[in-house]
Design an enzyme around this catalytic site. Structure first.
Site, short mmCIF file in Angstrom:
data_model
loop_
_atom_site.label_atom_id
_atom_site.label_comp_id
_atom_site.label_asym_id
_atom_site.label_seq_id
_atom_site.Cartn_x
_atom_site.Cartn_y
_atom_site.Cartn_z
N ASP A 177 -1.74 -0.73 4.94
CA ASP A 177 -2.11 0.73 5.10
C ASP A 177 -1.45 1.11 6.31
O ASP A 177 -0.84 2.49 6.35
CB ASP A 177 -3.49 0.80 5.10
CG ASP A 177 -4.16 2.27 5.33
OD1 ASP A 177 -4.11 2.96 4.49
OD2 ASP A 177 -4.49 2.48 6.55
N ASP A 181 -4.64 -2.16 -3.21
CA ASP A 181 -5.98 -1.73 -3.14
C ASP A 181 -5.97 -0.52 -4.42
O ASP A 181 -6.78 0.30 -4.55
CB ASP A 181 -6.40 -1.08 -2.11
CG ASP A 181 -5.45 0.05 -1.40
OD1 ASP A 181 -4.78 0.65 -2.12
OD2 ASP A 181 -5.51 0.02 -0.16
N ASP A 185 0.66 -1.30 -0.04
CA ASP A 185 0.01 -0.03 0.00
C ASP A 185 0.97 1.21 -0.11
O ASP A 185 2.14 1.37 0.53
CB ASP A 185 -0.79 0.07 1.18
CG ASP A 185 -2.12 1.07 0.94
OD1 ASP A 185 -2.32 1.39 -0.13
OD2 ASP A 185 -3.07 1.19 2.25
N GLY A 186 0.37 2.28 -0.51
CA GLY A 186 0.84 3.69 -0.60
C GLY A 186 0.35 4.47 0.16
O GLY A 186 -1.06 4.49 0.54
N HIS A 239 -9.99 -0.72 3.15
CA HIS A 239 -10.80 -0.18 4.13
C HIS A 239 -11.95 -1.03 4.53
O HIS A 239 -13.12 -0.41 4.71
CB HIS A 239 -11.22 1.36 4.32
CG HIS A 239 -9.83 2.26 4.02
ND1 HIS A 239 -8.83 2.18 4.57
CD2 HIS A 239 -9.60 2.81 2.79
CE1 HIS A 239 -7.83 2.86 4.05
NE2 HIS A 239 -8.37 3.50 2.82
#
Length: 314
Positions: free
Chosen positions: A299, A233, A168-169, A289
């Site tokens: 995340d 995501d 994730d970023g 999420h």
């Protein structure tokens, strides 16, 4: 002159604001706009509002369904703006002339298609044709069916033998001066190879997404892992590397409108890793999420990476 303690406390109380997030990355009450913004920026249909008291903020979070859409707050300095005008300002900020990054919900748009879509939006003739041509990947959790020992490390693998990793970023203040970006790589609970790193180069959320994938692949290569399943995501990342990169390379890393590809340095590195090494990467999309443990932990690591960027760069 020292002020009486009760006076200082009352002064602080009068100036304090509470930011309630009813729908965002993480709902709750926050003490600053920066914390609130981190939860709602780029989150589709976010619901949030500023209050003077904690009690009002809690009531908003717990019973936001009673609020009409026009009650949703806007950032500081724009409290009096209507929801329509605030939405218009968001559309302006999506223009590549003003920002380096697109909101998370627009990551499904190909960079090649952005100028045309923007022009048709301004003319009021936007159709869904272009958007519908951009693949939307269904969210799918990679179920671990076994364990694989590689040297001193143990990894979860799926039914096809791919090592499972989540990436994730993160970017706090995305597209603004002073933004802080990082990325997270998650192999499993308390895994020694989990990583939280600040980005290098451009400071945007997309850069974090790309560099997270690069880090995961490099880690796998260092250990001799030949099959890696990257769960992300970011529809943008998956489409970029599986669909659009071939066309970019044919045009010498340019878009169809002859503009340079953004994040070209990172995309070149990622493409080179995939083309010149003995590794097969399976790209898997997971919705953000939604309580998916791997995604939530990646995340969290990515946000730690953004915090490290802030510490490193002041």
């Amino acid at each position: 002159m020292l002020l009486p303690r009760y006076f200082c406390w009352n002064l602080q109380r009068c100036t304090m604001a509470f930011y309630a997030v009813a729908s965002g990355r993480r709902s709750g009450v926050y003490g600053s706009w920066a914390e609130c913004e981190e939860q709602v920026k780029g989150f589709k249909n976010a619901k949030y509002k500023k209050f003077k008291t904690r009690q009002e903020a809690d009531q908003f979070v717990n019973g936001c369904k009673s609020y009409a859409p026009q009650d949703v707050a806007v950032p500081l300095g724009k409290e009096k703006a209507s929801l329509a005008s605030w939405k218009n300002s968001i559309e302006v900020n999506k223009n590549p002339k003003y920002t380096d990054e697109w909101p998370e919900e627009d990551h499904d748009l190909a960079e090649d298609d952005l100028p045309d879509i923007l022009n048709r939006k301004r003319k009021g003739t936007t159709s869904g044709d272009k958007r519908n041509k951009i693949p939307r990947h269904a969210s799918q959790v990679s179920e671990a069916t076994g364990l694989k020992q590689v040297g001193a490390f143990q990894f979860e693998i799926d039914a096809e033998g791919y090592v499972i990793v989540y990436t994730d970023g993160s970017c706090i203040g995305n597209g603004r001066a002073g933004a802080c970006a990082g990325y997270g790589v998650y192999f499993g609970k308390n895994h020694q190879l989990n990583a939280a790193k600040p980005v290098e180069g451009r400071v945007t959320n997309n850069v974090g997404e790309i560099q997270a994938a690069i880090h995961a692949i490099k880690t796998a290569l260092d250990l001799g892992i030949q099959k890696l399943c990257i769960s992300t995501d970011s529809q943008f990342l998956i489409n970029s590397i599986t669909l659009w990169v071939a066309g970019w390379k044919k045009r010498d890393w340019k878009l169809k409108n002859n503009q340079p590809v953004k994040n070209v340095v990172d995309f070149k590195e990622l493409d080179k890793l995939l083309q010149e090494n003995n590794i097969t990467v399976k790209w898997n999309y997971v919705e953000a999420h939604k309580g998916i443990e791997g995604n939530e932990m990646a995340d969290k690591l990515a946000r730690q990476g953004s915090a490290l960027y802030k510490q490193k760069n002041g």
